[in-house]
Design an enzyme around this catalytic site. Structure first.
Site, PDB file in Angstrom:
ATOM      1  N   SER A  23       0.822  -1.214   0.000  1.00 15.47           N
ATOM      2  CA  SER A  23       0.000   0.000   0.000  1.00 15.47           C
ATOM      3  C   SER A  23       0.859   1.268   0.000  1.00 15.47           C
ATOM      4  O   SER A  23       1.829   1.384   0.750  1.00 15.47           O
ATOM      5  CB  SER A  23      -0.906   0.013   1.239  1.00 15.47           C
ATOM      6  OG  SER A  23      -1.545   1.263   1.336  1.00 15.47           O
ATOM      7  N   THR A  70      -9.391  -1.593   3.058  1.00  8.38           N
ATOM      8  CA  THR A  70      -9.299  -2.037   1.679  1.00  8.38           C
ATOM      9  C   THR A  70      -9.735  -3.500   1.578  1.00  8.38           C
ATOM     10  O   THR A  70     -10.210  -4.089   2.556  1.00  8.38           O
ATOM     11  CB  THR A  70      -7.879  -1.757   1.110  1.00  8.38           C
ATOM     12  OG1 THR A  70      -7.874  -2.073  -0.268  1.00  8.38           O
ATOM     13  CG2 THR A  70      -6.797  -2.541   1.816  1.00  8.38           C
ATOM     14  N   LYS A  74     -14.284  -4.017   3.075  1.00  7.02           N
ATOM     15  CA  LYS A  74     -15.087  -2.785   2.968  1.00  7.02           C
ATOM     16  C   LYS A  74     -16.553  -3.013   3.336  1.00  7.02           C
ATOM     17  O   LYS A  74     -17.202  -2.123   3.882  1.00  7.02           O
ATOM     18  CB  LYS A  74     -14.987  -2.206   1.555  1.00  7.02           C
ATOM     19  CG  LYS A  74     -13.624  -1.600   1.251  1.00  7.02           C
ATOM     20  CD  LYS A  74     -13.594  -0.960  -0.124  1.00  7.02           C
ATOM     21  CE  LYS A  74     -12.184  -0.513  -0.474  1.00  7.02           C
ATOM     22  NZ  LYS A  74     -12.100   0.126  -1.786  1.00  7.02           N
ATOM     23  N   ASP A 110     -13.948   6.590  -2.218  1.00  8.45           N
ATOM     24  CA  ASP A 110     -13.434   6.090  -3.507  1.00  8.45           C
ATOM     25  C   ASP A 110     -14.041   6.842  -4.697  1.00  8.45           C
ATOM     26  O   ASP A 110     -13.333   7.271  -5.609  1.00  8.45           O
ATOM     27  CB  ASP A 110     -13.750   4.598  -3.661  1.00  8.45           C
ATOM     28  CG  ASP A 110     -12.800   3.717  -2.871  1.00  8.45           C
ATOM     29  OD1 ASP A 110     -11.666   4.150  -2.607  1.00  8.45           O
ATOM     30  OD2 ASP A 110     -13.199   2.586  -2.529  1.00  8.45           O
ATOM     31  N   GLY A 135     -17.650  -3.943 -14.600  1.00  8.82           N
ATOM     32  CA  GLY A 135     -17.492  -4.556 -13.280  1.00  8.82           C
ATOM     33  C   GLY A 135     -18.636  -4.176 -12.363  1.00  8.82           C
ATOM     34  O   GLY A 135     -19.273  -3.122 -12.545  1.00  8.82           O
ATOM     35  N   ALA A 136     -18.891  -5.055 -11.398  1.00  8.15           N
ATOM     36  CA  ALA A 136     -19.982  -4.803 -10.449  1.00  8.15           C
ATOM     37  C   ALA A 136     -19.575  -5.257  -9.051  1.00  8.15           C
ATOM     38  O   ALA A 136     -20.395  -5.696  -8.265  1.00  8.15           O
ATOM     39  CB  ALA A 136     -21.244  -5.535 -10.906  1.00  8.15           C
ATOM     40  N   GLY A 137     -18.289  -5.124  -8.752  1.00  7.75           N
ATOM     41  CA  GLY A 137     -17.787  -5.526  -7.442  1.00  7.75           C
ATOM     42  C   GLY A 137     -17.723  -4.335  -6.490  1.00  7.75           C
ATOM     43  O   GLY A 137     -18.421  -3.330  -6.659  1.00  7.75           O
ATOM     44  N   GLY A 138     -16.856  -4.449  -5.487  1.00  8.79           N
ATOM     45  CA  GLY A 138     -16.753  -3.424  -4.443  1.00  8.79           C
ATOM     46  C   GLY A 138     -16.361  -2.057  -4.994  1.00  8.79           C
ATOM     47  O   GLY A 138     -16.912  -1.035  -4.582  1.00  8.79           O
ATOM     48  N   ALA A 139     -15.430  -2.025  -5.934  1.00  6.86           N
ATOM     49  CA  ALA A 139     -14.984  -0.736  -6.469  1.00  6.86           C
ATOM     50  C   ALA A 139     -16.119  -0.058  -7.244  1.00  6.86           C
ATOM     51  O   ALA A 139     -16.349   1.147  -7.105  1.00  6.86           O
ATOM     52  CB  ALA A 139     -13.768  -0.931  -7.371  1.00  6.86           C
ATOM     53  N   GLY A 247      -5.276   4.226 -12.114  1.00 11.85           N
ATOM     54  CA  GLY A 247      -5.948   4.493 -10.839  1.00 11.85           C
ATOM     55  C   GLY A 247      -5.135   5.282  -9.826  1.00 11.85           C
ATOM     56  O   GLY A 247      -5.588   5.481  -8.696  1.00 11.85           O
TER      57      GLY A 247
HETATM   58  P1  NAP Z   1     -14.138  -7.279  -6.626  1.00 17.43           P
HETATM   59  O1  NAP Z   1     -15.127  -6.805  -5.642  1.00 17.43           O
HETATM   60  O2  NAP Z   1     -13.491  -8.617  -6.421  1.00 17.43           O
HETATM   61  O3  NAP Z   1     -14.907  -7.294  -8.065  1.00 17.43           O
HETATM   62  C1  NAP Z   1     -14.279  -7.842  -9.164  1.00 17.43           C
HETATM   63  C2  NAP Z   1     -15.060  -7.483 -10.443  1.00 17.43           C
HETATM   64  O4  NAP Z   1     -14.218  -7.771 -11.554  1.00 17.43           O
HETATM   65  C3  NAP Z   1     -16.340  -8.276 -10.638  1.00 17.43           C
HETATM   66  O5  NAP Z   1     -17.271  -7.455 -11.268  1.00 17.43           O
HETATM   67  C4  NAP Z   1     -15.876  -9.422 -11.562  1.00 17.43           C
HETATM   68  O6  NAP Z   1     -16.904  -9.944 -12.352  1.00 17.43           O
HETATM   69  C5  NAP Z   1     -14.896  -8.691 -12.435  1.00 17.43           C
HETATM   70  N1  NAP Z   1     -13.872  -9.535 -13.055  1.00 17.43           N
HETATM   71  C6  NAP Z   1     -12.850 -10.190 -12.444  1.00 17.43           C
HETATM   72  N2  NAP Z   1     -12.078 -10.817 -13.357  1.00 17.43           N
HETATM   73  C7  NAP Z   1     -12.629 -10.547 -14.581  1.00 17.43           C
HETATM   74  C8  NAP Z   1     -12.294 -10.904 -15.918  1.00 17.43           C
HETATM   75  N3  NAP Z   1     -11.227 -11.691 -16.185  1.00 17.43           N
HETATM   76  N4  NAP Z   1     -13.055 -10.440 -16.923  1.00 17.43           N
HETATM   77  C9  NAP Z   1     -14.135  -9.663 -16.669  1.00 17.43           C
HETATM   78  N5  NAP Z   1     -14.511  -9.296 -15.409  1.00 17.43           N
HETATM   79  C10 NAP Z   1     -13.766  -9.740 -14.384  1.00 17.43           C
HETATM   80  O7  NAP Z   1     -12.923  -6.249  -6.832  1.00 17.43           O
HETATM   81  P2  NAP Z   1     -12.968  -4.667  -6.536  1.00 17.43           P
HETATM   82  O8  NAP Z   1     -12.691  -4.425  -5.092  1.00 17.43           O
HETATM   83  O9  NAP Z   1     -14.211  -4.138  -7.122  1.00 17.43           O
HETATM   84  O10 NAP Z   1     -11.666  -4.129  -7.328  1.00 17.43           O
HETATM   85  C11 NAP Z   1     -11.689  -3.929  -8.738  1.00 17.43           C
HETATM   86  C12 NAP Z   1     -10.445  -3.155  -9.177  1.00 17.43           C
HETATM   87  O11 NAP Z   1     -10.484  -1.834  -8.680  1.00 17.43           O
HETATM   88  C13 NAP Z   1      -9.125  -3.747  -8.708  1.00 17.43           C
HETATM   89  O12 NAP Z   1      -8.239  -3.724  -9.814  1.00 17.43           O
HETATM   90  C14 NAP Z   1      -8.652  -2.780  -7.635  1.00 17.43           C
HETATM   91  O13 NAP Z   1      -7.250  -2.746  -7.563  1.00 17.43           O
HETATM   92  C15 NAP Z   1      -9.212  -1.473  -8.153  1.00 17.43           C
HETATM   93  N6  NAP Z   1      -9.389  -0.395  -7.118  1.00 17.43           N
HETATM   94  C16 NAP Z   1      -8.630   0.731  -7.216  1.00 17.43           C
HETATM   95  C17 NAP Z   1      -8.778   1.776  -6.289  1.00 17.43           C
HETATM   96  C18 NAP Z   1      -7.926   3.034  -6.412  1.00 17.43           C
HETATM   97  O14 NAP Z   1      -7.867   3.840  -5.471  1.00 17.43           O
HETATM   98  N7  NAP Z   1      -7.308   3.270  -7.548  1.00 17.43           N
HETATM   99  C19 NAP Z   1      -9.698   1.670  -5.252  1.00 17.43           C
HETATM  100  C20 NAP Z   1     -10.483   0.502  -5.183  1.00 17.43           C
HETATM  101  C21 NAP Z   1     -10.313  -0.527  -6.126  1.00 17.43           C
HETATM  102  P3  NAP Z   1     -17.892 -11.100 -11.803  1.00 17.43           P
HETATM  103  O15 NAP Z   1     -18.948 -10.390 -11.010  1.00 17.43           O
HETATM  104  O16 NAP Z   1     -18.400 -11.753 -13.019  1.00 17.43           O
HETATM  105  O17 NAP Z   1     -17.042 -12.014 -10.946  1.00 17.43           O
END
Ligand code: NAP
Length: 291
Positions: A23, A70, A74, A110, A135-139, A247
């Site tokens: 980090s 992180t 979260k 964020d 994407g539809a995850g935490g970010a 990012g």
């Molecule tokens: P997460 O909750 O695990 O969500 C992952 C997402 O990515 C889901 O929507 C997943 O789809 C999708 N995914 C994973 N592998 C994939 C692939 N090969 N092809 C297509 N879709 C795929 O992760 P998160 O916390 O949201 O983090 C996402 C990104 O944001 C990471 O790279 C993280 O480093 C970045 N981030 C950056 C900051 C910053 O300050 N710059 C802050 C927060 C996060 P499914 O639903 O189909 O599994």
């Protein structure tokens, strides 16, 4: 938290997650603190799965003033907060905790960090534009509210698992013109801003989308960052996209917003971001990592 300037000891903050050893937050907050003339300590705390609530209590008992949270905690931070900001409430995720006298205050910085990077640092206005969030995850949860607040013409969520995209669109439906679908439903769509909020770049992978997602003069943004362009940004460049953003700007801007939440001062970010881009190694120096 009581008056942050009335303390005779350094204020104590940390980032909790797993992993956290890389980090850059300690180095970013050290620069903000210097700039604002505030004494603070900021550690990385690696927390094992299932150990978050206990780690939180422990940090607070040792005099902690606030935390960044992180992956993967979260959502748990959201449920442990006694009070939450409206934007954290909406996101269902908390990345900033402040230890107030009357309990734990949770916020999510964020999304506002991303919007500030796009609009102010990158001069990419969002009002009236067409935005695609992959994407539809935490970010994604964290950024949708502030993106919609910027009043785009349309915001599309596209996710590999389509049902998760629809769930998010429903959650945010009353906040703006949001629709959802799969990655394979984007042919010819033409978005002004395409934001990769998937975790695909972490594995060097690419969400399967057609080049036609980019409108003329569109901007590609990956929430991930690294020493090299991410797979998504490299692919976008190959498609002729010239406006590319990683990012790092969001990272610095969300940190500044957390600093404001804790300490009621907004640090200036420009010089920190310039230094971070020029010398990333200086921001990864071994700070204290506790377990
Ligand atoms: P997460 O909750 O695990 O969500 C992952 C997402 O990515 C889901 O929507 C997943 O789809 C999708 N995914 C994973 N592998 C994939 C692939 N090969 N092809 C297509 N879709 C795929 O992760 P998160 O916390 O949201 O983090 C996402 C990104 O944001 C990471 O790279 C993280 O480093 C970045 N981030 C950056 C900051 C910053 O300050 N710059 C802050 C927060 C996060 P499914 O639903 O189909 O599994």
């Amino acid at each position: 938290m009581s008056d942050p300037f009335a303390f005779d000891r350094p204020l104590r903050f940390a980032v909790m997650g797993n992993p956290v050893e890389h980090s850059k937050s300690p180095a970013i907050h050290a620069r903000f603190a210097r700039q604002c003339g505030i004494r603070l300590e900021y550690d990385r705390i690696q927390v094992d799965p299932g150990g978050f609530a206990q780690a939180l209590d422990h940090f607070r008992a040792r005099g902690g003033n606030g935390l960044n949270i992180t992956v993967p905690f979260k959502l748990e931070a959201w449920s442990l907060a006694d009070r939450r900001s409206p934007r954290a409430e909406l996101a269902g995720a908390v990345n900033t905790l402040r230890f107030d006298d009357d309990g734990l205050f949770g916020d999510n910085t964020d999304g506002v960090g991303l919007v500030r990077d796009l609009v102010e640092n990158l001069r990419c206005p969002l009002a009236g534009r067409r935005i695609l969030v992959l994407g539809a995850g935490g970010a994604a949860r964290g950024i949708l509210g502030p993106l919609l607040e910027a009043r785009p013409e349309a915001l599309r969520i596209a996710n590999r698992t389509v049902s998760r995209a629809h769930e998010l669109a429903e959650r945010f439906a009353t906040h703006g013109p949001v629709t959802a679908g799969g990655l394979d439903q984007l042919n010819g769509a033409g978005f002004d801003v395409v934001i990769n909020a998937t975790a695909a770049s972490l594995d060097g992978a690419l969400p399967k989308i057609p080049p036609s997602v980019f409108a003329a003069n569109g901007l590609a943004c990956d929430l991930m960052y690294g020493d090299q362009p991410t797979a998504f940004l490299a692919w976008a460049a190959d498609q002729g996209v010239t406006r590319l953003a990683d990012g790092l700007g969001m990272l610095v801007e969300q940190a500044a917003e957390s600093f404001l939440v804790w300490l009621k001062r907004r640090p200036l970010t420009k010089d920190v971001l310039v230094e971070l881009r020029a010398n990333p190694a200086a921001f990864s120096e071994a700070g204290r990592v506790s377990e």
